[in-house]
Design a protein around this motif. Structure first.
Motif, short mmCIF file in Angstrom:
data_model
loop_
_atom_site.label_atom_id
_atom_site.label_comp_id
_atom_site.label_asym_id
_atom_site.label_seq_id
_atom_site.Cartn_x
_atom_site.Cartn_y
_atom_site.Cartn_z
N VAL A 119 1.84 6.75 -6.88
CA VAL A 119 0.80 7.60 -7.49
C VAL A 119 1.05 9.07 -7.11
N ALA A 120 1.37 9.30 -5.82
CA ALA A 120 1.60 10.69 -5.36
C ALA A 120 2.80 11.31 -6.06
N ALA A 121 3.84 10.51 -6.31
CA ALA A 121 5.04 11.02 -6.99
C ALA A 121 4.70 11.46 -8.41
N ILE A 122 3.91 10.63 -9.10
CA ILE A 122 3.53 10.97 -10.48
C ILE A 122 2.65 12.22 -10.50
N ILE A 123 1.67 12.27 -9.57
CA ILE A 123 0.76 13.44 -9.53
C ILE A 123 1.54 14.71 -9.20
N GLY A 124 2.38 14.64 -8.16
CA GLY A 124 3.14 15.83 -7.73
C GLY A 124 4.02 16.36 -8.83
N LEU A 155 3.54 20.14 -3.92
CA LEU A 155 4.53 19.88 -2.87
C LEU A 155 3.97 18.89 -1.84
N ALA A 156 2.67 19.07 -1.51
CA ALA A 156 2.02 18.15 -0.57
C ALA A 156 2.01 16.73 -1.14
N ALA A 157 1.73 16.63 -2.45
CA ALA A 157 1.72 15.31 -3.11
C ALA A 157 3.11 14.67 -3.03
N LEU A 158 4.15 15.49 -3.25
CA LEU A 158 5.52 14.96 -3.18
C LEU A 158 5.88 14.55 -1.76
N LEU A 159 5.30 15.25 -0.78
CA LEU A 159 5.54 14.87 0.62
C LEU A 159 4.90 13.50 0.91
N VAL A 160 3.70 13.29 0.35
CA VAL A 160 3.03 11.99 0.50
C VAL A 160 3.86 10.91 -0.20
N MET A 188 0.84 -1.20 0.00
CA MET A 188 0.00 0.00 0.00
C MET A 188 0.88 1.26 0.00
N SER A 189 1.97 1.25 0.81
CA SER A 189 2.90 2.39 0.86
C SER A 189 3.48 2.63 -0.52
N LEU A 190 3.85 1.54 -1.18
CA LEU A 190 4.46 1.63 -2.51
C LEU A 190 3.48 2.24 -3.51
N TRP A 222 11.42 12.26 -9.56
CA TRP A 222 10.20 11.84 -8.85
C TRP A 222 9.26 11.06 -9.78
N PHE A 223 9.14 11.57 -11.04
CA PHE A 223 8.25 10.89 -11.98
C PHE A 223 8.74 9.46 -12.24
N THR A 224 10.06 9.32 -12.44
CA THR A 224 10.64 7.99 -12.71
C THR A 224 10.44 7.05 -11.51
#
Lengths: 251, 107
Positions: free
Chosen positions: A71-76, A106-111, A64-66, A232-234
């Motif tokens: 998803v958050a990395a791609i969105i951010g 930034l919040a998405a990248l923090l997630v 689940m963490s993965l 982050w996207f990769t």
């Protein structure tokens, strides 16, 4: 007596072995040695199945963490790219709207950082959680500086506020997170390298800009941002791919 | 998925005895118990037998066959046979080393 002994085993065990086990117990009379042996066997089955269940739950929470992190990395990363593309490098459009969009990204990248740190912490917990803590403190500092700027409570010159402190801390954290990810070898190593190189180059560019060396600094800042977002996207894509190959479903 | 028998803790020895018992063909639980008792002179309890069988099956060293009446036979898998051969070779080398040392120190 026999059925009572069998009932000491967990239900899942009985569903699999109960019938054949009962057939064995009927083959000969039970002595004290047999009863003690069966009770120890039942205790072992209870402990093993409980342990297995905990392992499975742990594996599911890691999955689940993965997934959330990916998803958050791609969105951010995508959101920042979209905002930069639509506003011509943040030079057009409403300052407030741009700032809010960047804060959401930034919040998405923090997630993403939280999810991917939790997933990778199995292999090198000390390094991963240090990287997480430093990056999180840096990002939250940027958050506070940006929100106070939006509210009109920020300093006249951004260089005098919390923003540079937050940016430097976040850069240090990002570099550490990149190193931890590279060493972990579970997610993309190219993405991890981009997270090390991007913020470092960007910080050098920002320092040059701070010294009014715009022609030298701005291209470095651009390269840094592109490398950071590509990293982050990769990592996000690598996390989603890894999640798809895993047999476990999240809880 | 290949399990190492020594990692089975106190069920390592029963597991080894079960694998040896299955080398001459599939057997159900009670037949394994009789075989082990006949070979070692020591009885193996049903609780111990099934704790070891569950581990061996989970590690893919044995596999269950369709039940006959209420008895389910088990057979050795290829992985189980290779694992058993490795364990027996290790034990044989250890026994030979012990015998050699006994030969050196005996009066």
């Amino acid at each position: 007596m026999r059925s009572l002994l069998i009932r000491c085993y967990p239900a899942r065990w009985r569903a699999r072995y109960g019938e054949e086990f009962a057939a064995i117990l009927e083959e000969r009379p039970l002595g004290p040695f047999d009863v003690a042996d069966i009770l120890l066997g039942a205790l072992d089955a209870q402990l093993r199945l409980r342990g297995h269940s905990v392992d499975t739950q742990n594996a599911r929470s890691f999955t689940m963490s993965l997934r959330v992190g990916g998803v958050a990395a791609i969105i951010g990363a995508s959101l920042i790219i979209i905002v930069i593309a639509l506003t011509g490098g943040l030079t057009q459009g409403s300052h407030e709207v741009n700032a809010i969009a960047l804060l959401v990204a930034l919040a998405a990248l923090l997630v993403a950082l939280t999810g991917l740190s939790a997933f990778q912490a199995r292999s090198n917990p000390w390094l991963v959680w240090t990287a997480f803590a430093v990056t999180a403190v840096g990002t939250l500092t940027i958050f506070i500086a940006s929100v106070s700027d939006l509210a009109g409570a920020g300093p006249r010159d951004w260089r005098d506020g919390l923003l540079p402190i937050g940016a430097v801390t976040a850069v240090l954290g990002s570099v550490t997170f990149g190193i931890a990810t590279y060493r972990g070898s579970v997610l993309s190593r190219k993405g991890a390298l981009a997270l090390v190189i991007g913020p470092t180059v960007g910080l050098i560019g920002a320092i040059a800009v701070g010294q009014d060396l715009w022609e030298l600094g701005m291209p470095l800042v651009d390269v840094g941002i592109v490398s950071f977002l590509a990293g982050w996207f990769t990592l996000g894509v690598a996390a989603i791919r890894l999640d798809r190959t895993s047999g476990l479903k999240p809880a | 998925m290949e399990g190492k028998i020594p990692e089975f803790g106190r069920f390592a020895e029963p597991s080894l005895l079960i694998l040896v018992s299955l080398t001459d063909g599939p057997k159900h639980g009670y037949a394994i118990m009789q075989d082990v008792e006949g070979g070692t002179g020591r009885p193996m309890g049903a609780g111990t037998l099934y704790a070891a069988l569950a581990r061996l099956e989970e590690q893919g060293l044995i596999e269950p066959l369709p039940p006959i009446d209420r008895r389910r036979p088990y057979r050795l898998t290829a992985v189980g046979a290779s694992n058993l051969a490795e364990q027996l070779r290790g034990l044989s080398e250890f026994a030979q080393m012990g015998l050699r040392q006994l030969g050196k120190t005996s009066p």
